[in-house]
Scaffold this active site. Structure first.
Site, PDB file in Angstrom:
ATOM      1  N   HIS A  94       0.827  -1.220   0.000  1.00 48.95           N
ATOM      2  CA  HIS A  94       0.000   0.000   0.000  1.00 48.95           C
ATOM      3  C   HIS A  94       0.856   1.262   0.000  1.00 48.95           C
ATOM      4  O   HIS A  94       0.366   2.335  -0.345  1.00 48.95           O
ATOM      5  CB  HIS A  94      -0.934  -0.017   1.219  1.00 48.95           C
ATOM      6  CG  HIS A  94      -2.004  -1.069   1.121  1.00 48.95           C
ATOM      7  ND1 HIS A  94      -3.308  -0.794   0.777  1.00 48.95           N
ATOM      8  CD2 HIS A  94      -1.953  -2.412   1.282  1.00 48.95           C
ATOM      9  CE1 HIS A  94      -4.018  -1.903   0.752  1.00 48.95           C
ATOM     10  NE2 HIS A  94      -3.205  -2.913   1.060  1.00 48.95           N
ATOM     11  N   ASP A 103       3.384   9.292  -0.748  1.00 45.43           N
ATOM     12  CA  ASP A 103       2.189   8.548  -0.340  1.00 45.43           C
ATOM     13  C   ASP A 103       1.973   7.419  -1.351  1.00 45.43           C
ATOM     14  O   ASP A 103       2.177   7.642  -2.551  1.00 45.43           O
ATOM     15  CB  ASP A 103       0.972   9.485  -0.357  1.00 45.43           C
ATOM     16  CG  ASP A 103      -0.037   9.159   0.733  1.00 45.43           C
ATOM     17  OD1 ASP A 103      -0.057   8.003   1.179  1.00 45.43           O
ATOM     18  OD2 ASP A 103      -0.799  10.062   1.127  1.00 45.43           O
TER      19      ASP A 103
HETATM   20  P1  ADQ Z   1      -3.353   6.087   4.695  1.00 47.60           P
HETATM   21  O1  ADQ Z   1      -1.958   6.566   4.855  1.00 47.60           O
HETATM   22  O2  ADQ Z   1      -4.133   5.939   5.945  1.00 47.60           O
HETATM   23  O3  ADQ Z   1      -3.393   4.724   3.864  1.00 47.60           O
HETATM   24  P2  ADQ Z   1      -5.290   7.358   2.736  1.00 47.60           P
HETATM   25  O4  ADQ Z   1      -5.111   6.647   1.438  1.00 47.60           O
HETATM   26  O5  ADQ Z   1      -5.519   8.808   2.560  1.00 47.60           O
HETATM   27  O6  ADQ Z   1      -4.051   7.203   3.723  1.00 47.60           O
HETATM   28  O7  ADQ Z   1      -6.541   6.718   3.449  1.00 47.60           O
HETATM   29  C1  ADQ Z   1      -7.056   7.252   4.638  1.00 47.60           C
HETATM   30  C2  ADQ Z   1      -8.542   6.901   4.791  1.00 47.60           C
HETATM   31  O8  ADQ Z   1      -8.938   7.274   6.121  1.00 47.60           O
HETATM   32  C3  ADQ Z   1      -9.440   7.667   3.831  1.00 47.60           C
HETATM   33  O9  ADQ Z   1     -10.465   6.820   3.416  1.00 47.60           O
HETATM   34  C4  ADQ Z   1      -9.979   8.834   4.685  1.00 47.60           C
HETATM   35  O10 ADQ Z   1     -11.266   9.300   4.329  1.00 47.60           O
HETATM   36  C5  ADQ Z   1      -9.997   8.234   6.072  1.00 47.60           C
HETATM   37  N1  ADQ Z   1      -9.741   9.303   7.038  1.00 47.60           N
HETATM   38  C6  ADQ Z   1      -8.652  10.074   7.116  1.00 47.60           C
HETATM   39  N2  ADQ Z   1      -8.801  10.984   8.113  1.00 47.60           N
HETATM   40  C7  ADQ Z   1      -9.994  10.766   8.665  1.00 47.60           C
HETATM   41  C8  ADQ Z   1     -10.722  11.366   9.738  1.00 47.60           C
HETATM   42  N3  ADQ Z   1     -10.268  12.404  10.421  1.00 47.60           N
HETATM   43  N4  ADQ Z   1     -11.916  10.862  10.036  1.00 47.60           N
HETATM   44  C9  ADQ Z   1     -12.401   9.832   9.341  1.00 47.60           C
HETATM   45  N5  ADQ Z   1     -11.777   9.234   8.326  1.00 47.60           N
HETATM   46  C10 ADQ Z   1     -10.583   9.687   7.990  1.00 47.60           C
HETATM   47  C11 ADQ Z   1      -2.428   3.805   3.324  1.00 47.60           C
HETATM   48  C12 ADQ Z   1      -1.354   4.432   2.417  1.00 47.60           C
HETATM   49  C13 ADQ Z   1      -1.984   5.230   1.318  1.00 47.60           C
HETATM   50  C14 ADQ Z   1      -2.934   4.344   0.518  1.00 47.60           C
HETATM   51  C15 ADQ Z   1      -3.885   3.593   1.440  1.00 47.60           C
HETATM   52  C16 ADQ Z   1      -4.696   2.547   0.677  1.00 47.60           C
HETATM   53  O11 ADQ Z   1      -0.476   5.259   3.205  1.00 47.60           O
HETATM   54  O12 ADQ Z   1      -1.007   5.778   0.450  1.00 47.60           O
HETATM   55  O13 ADQ Z   1      -3.692   5.156  -0.373  1.00 47.60           O
HETATM   56  O14 ADQ Z   1      -3.187   2.924   2.478  1.00 47.60           O
HETATM   57  O15 ADQ Z   1      -3.868   1.685  -0.069  1.00 47.60           O
END
Ligand code: ADQ
Length: 473
Positions: free
Chosen positions: A163, A369
């Site tokens: 990921h 990311d």
């Molecule tokens: P993350 O680093 O956690 O994931 P991201 O892809 O942005 O990053 O996913 C975060 C998820 O959590 C999103 O669905 C978002 O809506 C939710 N979220 C974030 N802040 C929130 C909040 N305050 N309240 C509720 N929900 C919240 C890791 C990798 C990424 C990759 C994903 C999936 O670091 O690069 O995209 O896995 O593979």
């Protein structure tokens, strides 16, 4: 919803933690998509319970059936959780995979425990596996798992999805125990990456460090193993987010104090040092410095829930962010206008989606990311006829697909400030045209496409997956 391929074969998902299927509402799209595939194949999800106990080494796995699928977890000892999870995985691998070798700290004991915990996962998982199963291993915590399973006689097909980014070979070669990790990755039938950039980095690493050889298509060979190293960009459930956004929109304003002429810039990220939060705040500060016409007419809403708070580097980033928020509000705000609204907590998905819908700019500025799902959720939540503008870091995996966003270098504060001004003043016609292309892309490469194409790639031996990046007109 599309049907999952290979219905006759059972899917077994393995990740550090399992989704909570007993929760009344599933907020994570990933949990829903994988949960559906698991239910369809009467499959199993295996991982760490998140709990520690003294007798974890002898305790049997906890196995329960929830909504037709098997959820199996093991506990770890405190020393295992420290060495494997907080130690090697999150103190060494996470920063190194995000190009932060300066933060990558570990010792031999922690890396040994990481490999031992993977062996424990394999011990507990073996009795649950059948030869025809498709085993899908997720993320950097579990790189050695296939090697451990094969060593115990497992003949099932095993795919690994990373990921996070895979960094340039020079960075990965500097990670302690990197050769063990590299060799372990080669044992998988398929290794999936978010972007072509990550796949090419892995390929170059295998050629340079493991004396590998490139075979046909995406196949590579090294150390007597061959694997398919391919690209499977993760997506979101676009229709779910859009429906939610429309329902929430009907409920009216969310920020009652923001009048019609107040524009909102939204940022949503775990409070992680990879997400570029200080750079983002400084860019917003420069926007207010250089473009005073926005004073009193724009605010930045930053939602940053806590993450891995036990590690000192996460306490530092929090202090840094809170200092910058205070500085900007003190410097520019007045009794009627607060430039930065900052929440250090999670918010429910419906509130988040309504915020996305109501925001004129989505600001996503990670320094690195894997993908960044927030960028895609922001696009999916927009009103098609009057959409907002996405300002996106070139170093988010999402930038490879979302080329009609305003792409920025997050290290260049001036460039990001100019991009914010451009986004805030962009004419509706241009916003609409950009959004249209972005929407098509996230709809084509959605969560189900990701899931099904990845499963298909290791279900079908020696078959290359479909080309995910057809040339667009
Ligand atoms: P993350 O680093 O956690 O994931 P991201 O892809 O942005 O990053 O996913 C975060 C998820 O959590 C999103 O669905 C978002 O809506 C939710 N979220 C974030 N802040 C929130 C909040 N305050 N309240 C509720 N929900 C919240 C890791 C990798 C990424 C990759 C994903 C999936 O670091 O690069 O995209 O896995 O593979």
């Amino acid at each position: 919803m599309p049907e999952t391929p290979e219905k006759a074969r059972r899917l077994v998902v393995v990740s550090n933690r399992v989704a909570d299927f007993s929760a009344k509402f599933q907020t994570g799209g990933l949990a829903v998509a994988l949960g559906d595939a698991l239910k369809a194949s009467k499959g199993a999800w295996f991982g760490w319970s998140g709990k520690t106990r003294d007798d974890a080494l002898t305790a049997p796995p906890d196995i329960e059936t929830v909504s037709g699928l098997t959820v199996a977890t093991i506990d770890l000892t405190k020393a295992e959780a420290e060495g494997y999870y907080f130690g090697y995985a999150n103190r060494c691998l996470w920063p190194a995979l995000h190009y932060r070798l300066d933060l990558a700290q570990t010792n031999e004991e922690q890396s040994e425990i990481y490999f031992q915990v993977n062996a424990r996962f394999a011990d507990a998982l073996m009795p649950l596996i059948e030869p025809d199963d498709l085993i899908w291993v997720n993320d950097y915590h579990l790189i050695p798992l296939a090697e451990e399973l094969r060593g115990r006689g497992c003949t099932a097909r095993i795919g690994f999805f990373l990921h996070t980014p895979f960094p340039s070979p020079e960075i990965f070669a500097a990670v302690p125990s990197q050769k063990r990790l590299g060799n372990a990755l080669m044992v998988y039938d398929v290794v999936g990456f978010q972007t072509t950039w990550d796949r090419d980095n892995f390929r170059r690493y295998v050629m340079a460090t493991l004396d590998g050889e490139q075979l046909q298509g995406d196949r590579i060979a090294a150390q007597g193993e061959t694997t398919l190293a391919s690209v499977f960009p993760i997506g979101i459930d676009v229709n779910h987010v859009r429906n939610l956004a429309e329902t929430e929109d009907a409920k009216g304003p969310l920020l009652p104090y923001a009048g019609d002429d107040m524009k909102t810039i939204i940022g949503v990220d775990r409070l992680d040092y990879t997400k570029g939060l200080p750079e983002r705040l400084r860019a917003f500060e420069v926007l207010l410095e250089r473009f005073p016409e926005h004073h009193g007419k724009v605010h930045l809403v930053q939602i940053a829930p806590p993450t891995r708070e036990g590690l000192p580097v996460y306490q530092e980033i929090r202090e840094n962010v809170e200092r910058l928020v205070g500085r900007i509000n003190g410097r520019f705000g007045d009794l009627t206008w607060q430039p930065v609204i900052y929440l250090h907590r999670g918010v429910p998905q419906d509130t988040l989606t309504r915020l996305f819908r109501r925001s004129h700019v989505g600001l996503v500025t990670p320094l690195h990311d894997g993908m960044n799902l927030v960028a895609k959720e922001y696009i999916a939540a927009q009103a098609p006829q009057n959409p907002g503008v996405l300002v996106l870091s070139r170093f988010a995996g999402a930038a490879e697909q979302l080329r009609e966003a305003i792409l920025i270098n997050p290290h260049d504060i001036q460039e990001t400030a100019r991009a914010l001004d451009r986004a805030l003043t962009m004419p509706r016609q241009e916003r609409w045209a950009r959004h249209n292309r972005l929407w098509q892309r996230i709809e084509t490469y959605d969560l189900f496409n990701w899931r099904d194409s990845f499963i298909q790639s290791f279900a079908e031996s020696d078959t290359n997956p479909v080309n995910l990046f057809p040339k667009e007109a």
